[in-house]
Design a protein around this motif. Structure first.
Motif, PDB file in Angstrom:
ATOM      1  N   ALA A  12      35.657  60.525  82.141  1.00 52.47           N
ATOM      2  CA  ALA A  12      35.466  59.194  81.562  1.00 52.47           C
ATOM      3  C   ALA A  12      34.516  59.264  80.368  1.00 52.47           C
ATOM      4  O   ALA A  12      33.738  60.203  80.224  1.00 52.47           O
ATOM      5  CB  ALA A  12      34.914  58.249  82.624  1.00 52.47           C
ATOM      6  N   ASN A  13      34.595  58.255  79.504  1.00 55.57           N
ATOM      7  CA  ASN A  13      33.714  58.130  78.340  1.00 55.57           C
ATOM      8  C   ASN A  13      33.746  59.371  77.446  1.00 55.57           C
ATOM      9  O   ASN A  13      32.739  59.768  76.865  1.00 55.57           O
ATOM     10  CB  ASN A  13      32.260  57.893  78.784  1.00 55.57           C
ATOM     11  N   SER A  14      34.909  60.015  77.339  1.00 52.30           N
ATOM     12  CA  SER A  14      34.977  61.281  76.621  1.00 52.30           C
ATOM     13  C   SER A  14      35.603  61.138  75.238  1.00 52.30           C
ATOM     14  O   SER A  14      36.431  60.265  74.988  1.00 52.30           O
ATOM     15  CB  SER A  14      35.771  62.315  77.430  1.00 52.30           C
ATOM     16  N   ILE A  15      35.201  62.034  74.359  1.00 54.47           N
ATOM     17  CA  ILE A  15      35.744  62.139  73.005  1.00 54.47           C
ATOM     18  C   ILE A  15      36.149  63.594  72.794  1.00 54.47           C
ATOM     19  O   ILE A  15      35.372  64.511  73.074  1.00 54.47           O
ATOM     20  CB  ILE A  15      34.704  61.729  71.946  1.00 54.47           C
ATOM     21  N   MET A  75      35.220  68.827  73.690  1.00 49.00           N
ATOM     22  CA  MET A  75      35.062  67.530  74.355  1.00 49.00           C
ATOM     23  C   MET A  75      33.612  67.281  74.706  1.00 49.00           C
ATOM     24  O   MET A  75      32.888  68.191  75.107  1.00 49.00           O
ATOM     25  CB  MET A  75      35.882  67.494  75.652  1.00 49.00           C
ATOM     26  N   ILE A  76      33.192  66.040  74.539  1.00 49.74           N
ATOM     27  CA  ILE A  76      31.920  65.590  75.089  1.00 49.74           C
ATOM     28  C   ILE A  76      32.155  64.258  75.786  1.00 49.74           C
ATOM     29  O   ILE A  76      32.854  63.392  75.264  1.00 49.74           O
ATOM     30  CB  ILE A  76      30.824  65.460  73.999  1.00 49.74           C
ATOM     31  N   ALA A  77      31.618  64.130  77.003  1.00 46.88           N
ATOM     32  CA  ALA A  77      31.713  62.888  77.773  1.00 46.88           C
ATOM     33  C   ALA A  77      30.303  62.356  77.967  1.00 46.88           C
ATOM     34  O   ALA A  77      29.427  63.067  78.486  1.00 46.88           O
ATOM     35  CB  ALA A  77      32.385  63.136  79.121  1.00 46.88           C
ATOM     36  N   ILE A  78      30.081  61.130  77.562  1.00 46.76           N
ATOM     37  CA  ILE A  78      28.747  60.534  77.551  1.00 46.76           C
ATOM     38  C   ILE A  78      28.499  59.797  78.858  1.00 46.76           C
ATOM     39  O   ILE A  78      29.301  58.973  79.291  1.00 46.76           O
ATOM     40  CB  ILE A  78      28.611  59.572  76.357  1.00 46.76           C
ATOM     41  N   GLY A  79      27.364  60.101  79.499  1.00 42.14           N
ATOM     42  CA  GLY A  79      27.054  59.509  80.800  1.00 42.14           C
ATOM     43  C   GLY A  79      26.782  58.016  80.740  1.00 42.14           C
ATOM     44  O   GLY A  79      27.145  57.273  81.642  1.00 42.14           O
ATOM     45  N   GLY A 123      24.883  62.566  83.713  1.00 44.48           N
ATOM     46  CA  GLY A 123      26.324  62.397  83.717  1.00 44.48           C
ATOM     47  C   GLY A 123      27.031  62.971  82.507  1.00 44.48           C
ATOM     48  O   GLY A 123      28.247  62.804  82.380  1.00 44.48           O
ATOM     49  N   ARG A 124      26.309  63.642  81.625  1.00 44.11           N
ATOM     50  CA  ARG A 124      26.944  64.183  80.422  1.00 44.11           C
ATOM     51  C   ARG A 124      27.791  65.403  80.765  1.00 44.11           C
ATOM     52  O   ARG A 124      27.400  66.241  81.565  1.00 44.11           O
ATOM     53  CB  ARG A 124      25.894  64.579  79.385  1.00 44.11           C
ATOM     54  N   GLN A 125      28.981  65.491  80.163  1.00 45.20           N
ATOM     55  CA  GLN A 125      29.882  66.603  80.384  1.00 45.20           C
ATOM     56  C   GLN A 125      30.396  67.101  79.030  1.00 45.20           C
ATOM     57  O   GLN A 125      30.714  66.288  78.159  1.00 45.20           O
ATOM     58  CB  GLN A 125      31.071  66.168  81.258  1.00 45.20           C
ATOM     59  N   VAL A 130      39.504  58.273  78.899  1.00 47.47           N
ATOM     60  CA  VAL A 130      39.618  59.149  80.065  1.00 47.47           C
ATOM     61  C   VAL A 130      40.625  60.255  79.748  1.00 47.47           C
ATOM     62  O   VAL A 130      41.795  59.975  79.455  1.00 47.47           O
ATOM     63  CB  VAL A 130      40.069  58.369  81.314  1.00 47.47           C
ATOM     64  N   GLN A 131      40.177  61.516  79.827  1.00 47.22           N
ATOM     65  CA  GLN A 131      41.025  62.641  79.440  1.00 47.22           C
ATOM     66  C   GLN A 131      40.782  63.851  80.338  1.00 47.22           C
ATOM     67  O   GLN A 131      39.747  63.960  80.983  1.00 47.22           O
ATOM     68  CB  GLN A 131      40.729  63.057  78.001  1.00 47.22           C
ATOM     69  N   PHE A 132      41.762  64.773  80.339  1.00 52.40           N
ATOM     70  CA  PHE A 132      41.573  66.075  80.967  1.00 52.40           C
ATOM     71  C   PHE A 132      40.646  66.908  80.078  1.00 52.40           C
ATOM     72  O   PHE A 132      40.741  66.852  78.860  1.00 52.40           O
ATOM     73  CB  PHE A 132      42.896  66.812  81.128  1.00 52.40           C
ATOM     74  N   SER A 133      39.778  67.708  80.693  1.00 53.92           N
ATOM     75  CA  SER A 133      38.896  68.560  79.909  1.00 53.92           C
ATOM     76  C   SER A 133      39.665  69.780  79.389  1.00 53.92           C
ATOM     77  O   SER A 133      40.648  70.220  79.998  1.00 53.92           O
ATOM     78  CB  SER A 133      37.712  69.032  80.759  1.00 53.92           C
ATOM     79  N   PRO A 134      39.238  70.353  78.261  1.00 51.41           N
ATOM     80  CA  PRO A 134      39.857  71.589  77.771  1.00 51.41           C
ATOM     81  C   PRO A 134      39.786  72.723  78.795  1.00 51.41           C
ATOM     82  O   PRO A 134      40.687  73.553  78.869  1.00 51.41           O
ATOM     83  CB  PRO A 134      39.030  71.913  76.517  1.00 51.41           C
ATOM     84  N   PHE A 135      38.713  72.763  79.584  1.00 52.55           N
ATOM     85  CA  PHE A 135      38.577  73.774  80.635  1.00 52.55           C
ATOM     86  C   PHE A 135      39.700  73.651  81.650  1.00 52.55           C
ATOM     87  O   PHE A 135      40.373  74.644  81.990  1.00 52.55           O
ATOM     88  CB  PHE A 135      37.218  73.607  81.315  1.00 52.55           C
TER      89      PHE A 135
END
Length: 365
Positions: free
Chosen positions: A170-173, A188-192, A201-203, A131-136
């Protein structure tokens, strides 16, 4: 002579062992560390007009206790371990708490819903998973004139438009590159996690920063898909929207920092909010600082929907860890725009103008 040697051996040998053991312990402590940290923040909030969430009308003025008047109340732990060869293992666990009632807050609804990641840091960059903050969001926070205060800042616009989507992913790398010639990027990519539907749910998000002395220029993007059945957190963080931002800041040697940015929140089926912001902060003394900012928001789908938000604050340090602060804000909404003044207790506002004031206390540990 033999007796003297025996006595020396019996005395010196244990001392050598003790010194060696102490050196090993000290070395281990130097190679690994864990830090407990947190913020406790609360305030009294006054608003001249208050949105009635049931009727959509104006309930009049209100005085209320506002949990986290300037910054979120959080506690967490972070640590690192030296793996050798310039490589370190990292971790961070962080939880949000409401001091109004002691419940979990300021997160995606989970115990460590703000941050819960493990990573590796090396000369080639930093990789994190969890679980991380997004670069945006990080770029928006870095270029907010009021440092993302919960009252009268760009964070109010952010939460008003997309709640916490893009904040707690969540679920982010993520991968952050080394800084080369002032340039640094994070992706960053977050997998749904929905079987048979990789899109749900992909971000994904990225930013590019340029540093030169006191200058920072940042550009960032974010795209998130609807959950469509993918596993979600108690507070949904998969509102489908596209985010873009571009901005810059400059810190002068006299403690003055100026910031300006443009941000776009293109929300599926809703507003196409374009936010123009600018402001400054200044350290009056070693213990007193002031800041101010203005945020103009217009709906790209309908120009009749627009608002202007103005916020200012002063903070006085009572010690290295405790500060007393006061903030004042003004918002004017037109059309269907509903910009509020505070993330806590006044996230959405009524049509027309509203004035707000908050007085609070913040402690760091």
């Amino acid at each position: 002579m033999n007796q003297r040697r025996k006595i020396a051996r019996d005395i010196v040998a244990p001392l050598i062992v003790l010194v060696c053991q102490s050196a090993v312990v000290n070395t281990a402590q130097a190679q690994s560390s864990v830090t407990l940290y947190g913020i406790v923040d609360g305030s009294i909030l006054y608003t001249s007009h208050t949105l009635n969430t049931k009727t959509g009308g104006d309930s009049g003025s209100r005085v209320a206790f506002a949990d986290s008047g300037s910054f979120p109340t959080v506690f967490g732990m972070r640590g690192s371990e030296d793996l050798g060869g310039g490589v370190r293992a990292l971790f961070n666990l962080e939880s949000g708490v409401s001091i109004a009632n002691g419940a979990l807050a300021h997160s995606n609804g989970n115990l460590f819903g703000r941050r819960a990641w493990v990573g590796i840091d090396s000369a080639y960059g930093v990789v994190k998973a969890g679980v991380q903050f997004s670069p945006f969001f990080q770029s928006l926070f870095a270029l907010d004139p009021r440092d993302g205060s919960f009252f009268g800042s760009g964070f109010v616009n952010y939460a008003d438009n997309v709640s916490v989507t893009g904040v707690f992913n969540a679920n982010s790398i993520t991968y952050t590159s080394p800084e080369i010639a002032g340039l640094q990027t994070t992706g960053m990519i977050a997998i749904g996690g929905l079987a048979g539907n990789f899109q749900a749910g992909r971000q994904y998000s990225a930013n590019l920063n340029y540093h030169l002395g006191g200058l920072l220029v940042s550009a960032a993007m974010y795209n998130g898909n609807a959950a469509d059945g993918a596993a979600t957190t108690p507070v949904p963080t998969t509102t489908p929207f596209a985010g873009r931002m571009l901005g810059a800041s400059y810190r002068f040697p006299n403690e003055l920092t100026v910031k300006a940015s443009y941000a776009l929140y293109k929300v599926t089926g809703s507003f196409d909010s374009q936010v123009y912001s600018g402001g400054a902060s200044y350290g009056l003394t070693s213990s007193v600082s002031i800041d101010a900012g203005v945020w103009y928001t217009r709906d790209g789908n309908d120009s009749a929907n627009h608002s202007i938000l103005v916020g200012s604050g002063v903070s006085m340090a009572l010690s290295k860890q405790t500060s007393l602060y006061g903030q004042v804000g003004y918002v004017d909404n037109h059309g269907h725009m509903n910009t509020g003044l505070s993330v806590s207790n006044a996230l959405y506002g009524v049509s027309g103008s509203t004035v707000g004031v908050t007085l609070g206390l913040r402690h760091l540990f």
